[in-house]
Motif scaffolding. Structure first.
Motif, mmCIF file in Angstrom:
data_model
loop_
_atom_site.group_PDB
_atom_site.id
_atom_site.type_symbol
_atom_site.label_atom_id
_atom_site.label_comp_id
_atom_site.label_asym_id
_atom_site.label_seq_id
_atom_site.Cartn_x
_atom_site.Cartn_y
_atom_site.Cartn_z
ATOM 1 N N HIS A 6 0.840 -1.199 0.000
ATOM 2 C CA HIS A 6 0.000 0.000 0.000
ATOM 3 C C HIS A 6 0.874 1.247 0.000
ATOM 4 N N LEU A 7 0.401 2.264 -0.677
ATOM 5 C CA LEU A 7 1.034 3.581 -0.645
ATOM 6 C C LEU A 7 -0.025 4.542 -0.133
ATOM 7 N N ILE A 8 0.180 5.079 1.066
ATOM 8 C CA ILE A 8 -0.800 5.955 1.716
ATOM 9 C C ILE A 8 -0.316 7.395 1.601
ATOM 10 N N LEU A 9 -1.194 8.288 1.177
ATOM 11 C CA LEU A 9 -0.888 9.718 1.118
ATOM 12 C C LEU A 9 -1.653 10.412 2.238
ATOM 13 N N ARG A 10 -0.939 11.199 3.052
ATOM 14 C CA ARG A 10 -1.579 11.942 4.151
ATOM 15 C C ARG A 10 -1.146 13.401 4.083
ATOM 16 N N PRO A 11 -2.105 14.321 4.123
ATOM 17 C CA PRO A 11 -1.724 15.738 4.175
ATOM 18 C C PRO A 11 -1.060 16.049 5.504
ATOM 19 N N ARG A 12 -0.077 16.926 5.463
ATOM 20 C CA ARG A 12 0.644 17.335 6.670
ATOM 21 C C ARG A 12 0.515 18.854 6.810
ATOM 22 N N PRO A 13 0.534 19.358 8.024
ATOM 23 C CA PRO A 13 0.450 20.811 8.200
ATOM 24 C C PRO A 13 1.729 21.492 7.723
ATOM 25 N N GLY A 14 1.564 22.684 7.200
ATOM 26 C CA GLY A 14 2.725 23.489 6.831
ATOM 27 C C GLY A 14 3.123 23.377 5.378
ATOM 28 N N PRO A 16 6.265 22.628 2.993
ATOM 29 C CA PRO A 16 7.599 22.029 3.069
ATOM 30 C C PRO A 16 8.694 22.858 2.403
ATOM 31 N N PHE A 17 8.316 23.840 1.582
ATOM 32 C CA PHE A 17 9.306 24.635 0.853
ATOM 33 C C PHE A 17 9.404 26.073 1.368
ATOM 34 N N GLU A 18 8.766 26.360 2.489
ATOM 35 C CA GLU A 18 8.738 27.721 3.024
ATOM 36 C C GLU A 18 10.134 28.252 3.339
ATOM 37 N N ARG A 19 11.013 27.391 3.831
ATOM 38 C CA ARG A 19 12.371 27.852 4.180
ATOM 39 C C ARG A 19 13.187 28.175 2.932
ATOM 40 N N ILE A 20 12.857 27.543 1.796
ATOM 41 C CA ILE A 20 13.562 27.806 0.543
ATOM 42 C C ILE A 20 13.030 29.073 -0.123
ATOM 43 N N ASN A 21 11.695 29.164 -0.223
ATOM 44 C CA ASN A 21 11.055 30.335 -0.828
ATOM 45 C C ASN A 21 9.674 30.491 -0.205
ATOM 46 N N PRO A 22 9.467 31.479 0.665
ATOM 47 C CA PRO A 22 8.177 31.635 1.353
ATOM 48 C C PRO A 22 7.010 31.909 0.406
ATOM 49 N N ASN A 23 7.280 32.340 -0.821
ATOM 50 C CA ASN A 23 6.206 32.612 -1.785
ATOM 51 C C ASN A 23 5.799 31.377 -2.583
ATOM 52 N N TYR A 24 6.535 30.294 -2.429
ATOM 53 C CA TYR A 24 6.243 29.056 -3.143
ATOM 54 C C TYR A 24 5.326 28.221 -2.263
ATOM 55 N N ASN A 25 4.034 28.376 -2.435
ATOM 56 C CA ASN A 25 3.055 27.814 -1.518
ATOM 57 C C ASN A 25 2.617 26.419 -1.958
ATOM 58 N N GLN A 26 2.942 25.422 -1.162
ATOM 59 C CA GLN A 26 2.517 24.050 -1.397
ATOM 60 C C GLN A 26 2.012 23.454 -0.094
ATOM 61 N N THR A 27 1.149 22.461 -0.229
ATOM 62 C CA THR A 27 0.692 21.686 0.916
ATOM 63 C C THR A 27 1.621 20.493 1.059
ATOM 64 N N ALA A 28 2.035 20.199 2.265
ATOM 65 C CA ALA A 28 2.898 19.039 2.501
ATOM 66 C C ALA A 28 2.063 17.765 2.435
ATOM 67 N N ILE A 29 2.596 16.764 1.717
ATOM 68 C CA ILE A 29 1.958 15.462 1.591
ATOM 69 C C ILE A 29 2.974 14.408 2.037
ATOM 70 N N GLY A 30 2.553 13.540 2.935
ATOM 71 C CA GLY A 30 3.417 12.448 3.365
ATOM 72 C C GLY A 30 3.047 11.161 2.657
ATOM 73 N N TYR A 31 4.036 10.484 2.085
ATOM 74 C CA TYR A 31 3.846 9.158 1.507
ATOM 75 C C TYR A 31 4.278 8.137 2.551
#
Length: 64
Positions: A6-14, A16-31
């Motif tokens: 099984h491959l489970i995808l779960r949304p995570r808070p925050g 993940p790329f904010e420290r690299i570029n705060p304007n690059y807005n993505q939702t964190a997804i955990g596999y």
């Protein structure tokens, strides 16, 4: 034993790329990689982007 059953995808808070570029807005997804015996083989985190027109999720990278 290490066959991924099984491959489970779960949304995570925050963003993940904010420290690299705060304007690059993505939702964190955990596999989560789950083996046939229901044990976790590994996990990884990536990002997803959702707009009015589509949803784009980075594909899994580990083991593939």
């Amino acid at each position: 034993m290490e066959t991924i059953n099984h491959l489970i995808l779960r949304p995570r808070p925050g963003n993940p790329f904010e420290r690299i570029n705060p304007n690059y807005n993505q939702t964190a997804i955990g596999y989560e990689y789950v083996m046939a015996n229901s044990e976790f083989l590994s996990t990884e985190e990536t990002g997803a982007i959702e707009t009015e027109m589509n949803v784009w999720i980075h594909p899994p990278r580990k083991f593939f």
